[in-house]
Design a protein around this motif. Structure first.
Motif, PDB file in Angstrom:
ATOM      1  N   ILE A 121      -1.743   3.819  11.078  1.00 19.38           N
ATOM      2  CA  ILE A 121      -2.123   3.027   9.900  1.00 19.38           C
ATOM      3  C   ILE A 121      -1.340   1.561  10.268  1.00 19.38           C
ATOM      4  O   ILE A 121      -2.024   0.731  10.017  1.00 19.38           O
ATOM      5  CB  ILE A 121      -1.582   3.217   8.682  1.00 19.38           C
ATOM      6  CG1 ILE A 121      -2.444   4.411   8.141  1.00 19.38           C
ATOM      7  CG2 ILE A 121      -1.791   2.388   7.454  1.00 19.38           C
ATOM      8  CD1 ILE A 121      -3.679   4.420   7.977  1.00 19.38           C
TER       9      ILE A 121
ATOM     10  N   THR B  70      -3.703   0.554  -2.669  1.00 23.57           N
ATOM     11  CA  THR B  70      -3.337  -0.930  -2.025  1.00 23.57           C
ATOM     12  C   THR B  70      -3.542  -1.839  -3.177  1.00 23.57           C
ATOM     13  O   THR B  70      -4.637  -2.099  -4.055  1.00 23.57           O
ATOM     14  CB  THR B  70      -4.269  -1.341  -1.042  1.00 23.57           C
ATOM     15  OG1 THR B  70      -4.089  -0.229  -0.076  1.00 23.57           O
ATOM     16  CG2 THR B  70      -3.587  -2.441  -0.206  1.00 23.57           C
TER      17      THR B  70
ATOM     18  N   LEU C 113      -3.114  -2.248  11.050  1.00 25.34           N
ATOM     19  CA  LEU C 113      -2.660  -3.762  10.235  1.00 25.34           C
ATOM     20  C   LEU C 113      -2.157  -4.728  11.293  1.00 25.34           C
ATOM     21  O   LEU C 113      -2.884  -5.744  11.127  1.00 25.34           O
ATOM     22  CB  LEU C 113      -1.452  -3.322   9.387  1.00 25.34           C
ATOM     23  CG  LEU C 113      -1.756  -2.597   8.039  1.00 25.34           C
ATOM     24  CD1 LEU C 113      -0.478  -2.321   7.442  1.00 25.34           C
ATOM     25  CD2 LEU C 113      -2.734  -3.532   7.020  1.00 25.34           C
TER      26      LEU C 113
ATOM     27  N   THR D 263       0.669  -1.156   0.109  1.00 22.05           N
ATOM     28  CA  THR D 263      -0.055  -0.027   0.013  1.00 22.05           C
ATOM     29  C   THR D 263       0.869   1.288   0.170  1.00 22.05           C
ATOM     30  O   THR D 263       1.814   1.340   0.761  1.00 22.05           O
ATOM     31  CB  THR D 263      -1.063  -0.048   1.150  1.00 22.05           C
ATOM     32  OG1 THR D 263      -1.903   1.165   1.165  1.00 22.05           O
ATOM     33  CG2 THR D 263      -0.138   0.177   2.406  1.00 22.05           C
TER      34      THR D 263
ATOM     35  N   LEU E 157      -8.597  -1.520   6.098  1.00 26.08           N
ATOM     36  CA  LEU E 157      -7.531  -0.678   5.827  1.00 26.08           C
ATOM     37  C   LEU E 157      -8.194   0.686   4.928  1.00 26.08           C
ATOM     38  O   LEU E 157      -8.026   1.701   5.477  1.00 26.08           O
ATOM     39  CB  LEU E 157      -6.121  -1.518   5.217  1.00 26.08           C
ATOM     40  CG  LEU E 157      -5.290  -0.476   4.962  1.00 26.08           C
ATOM     41  CD1 LEU E 157      -4.616   0.175   6.313  1.00 26.08           C
ATOM     42  CD2 LEU E 157      -4.130  -1.065   4.080  1.00 26.08           C
TER      43      LEU E 157
END
Length: 133
Positions: free
Chosen positions: A26, A90, A30, A6, A75
């Motif tokens: 972020i 992504t 994940l 990404t 995400l």
């Protein structure tokens, strides 16, 4: 688990601390979704190809990770909700892209080592020698 990559662009008005906070958020999303972060690269402040929201630059960030497909929905929902992210992309890496990414990382790490060795060699070469008169 699939290999994903990404790239997202953060707004240029952020301070370094705010930018790092956004990236950590972020990464936290994940890791909380059981994704394994393989590589992270900060590409820095770059000029955009075209203005986005009247901004001509942005902070680029790349994250490579291994995850299940349902993580991508989570995400991308967070990317859309976060005001600091102005663009994102992504995609799933096929086996060739994954192999290339491994090669690129190894070349990058060996390149850093090579540059450091060259600097040391140059420093030794340019060391002023004692002259006797």
């Amino acid at each position: 688990m699939n290999n994903y990559e990404t790239v997202f662009i953060l707004t240029p008005v952020l301070s370094d601390a705010q930018m790092k906070e956004a990236v950590e958020k972020i990464k936290g999303i994940l890791t909380s979704a059981d994704a394994e972060i393989v590589n992270e690269e900060n590409w820095g402040l770059r000029k955009l190809a075209y203005p986005i929201n009247k901004k001509s630059t942005g902070f680029y960030q790349l994250i490579e990770f291994k995850a299940t497909p349902n993580v991508i929905d989570i995400l991308e929902t967070q990317f859309r909700r976060d005001e600091r992210v102005i663009r994102f992309l992504t995609f799933r890496q096929d086996k060739f892209a994954a192999e290339y990414a491994v090669k690129r990382r190894s070349l990058k790490s060996s390149g850093k080592e090579g540059k450091e060795a060259k600097k040391e060699t140059k420093a030794k070469e340019h060391k002023p020698e004692e002259t006797t008169n």
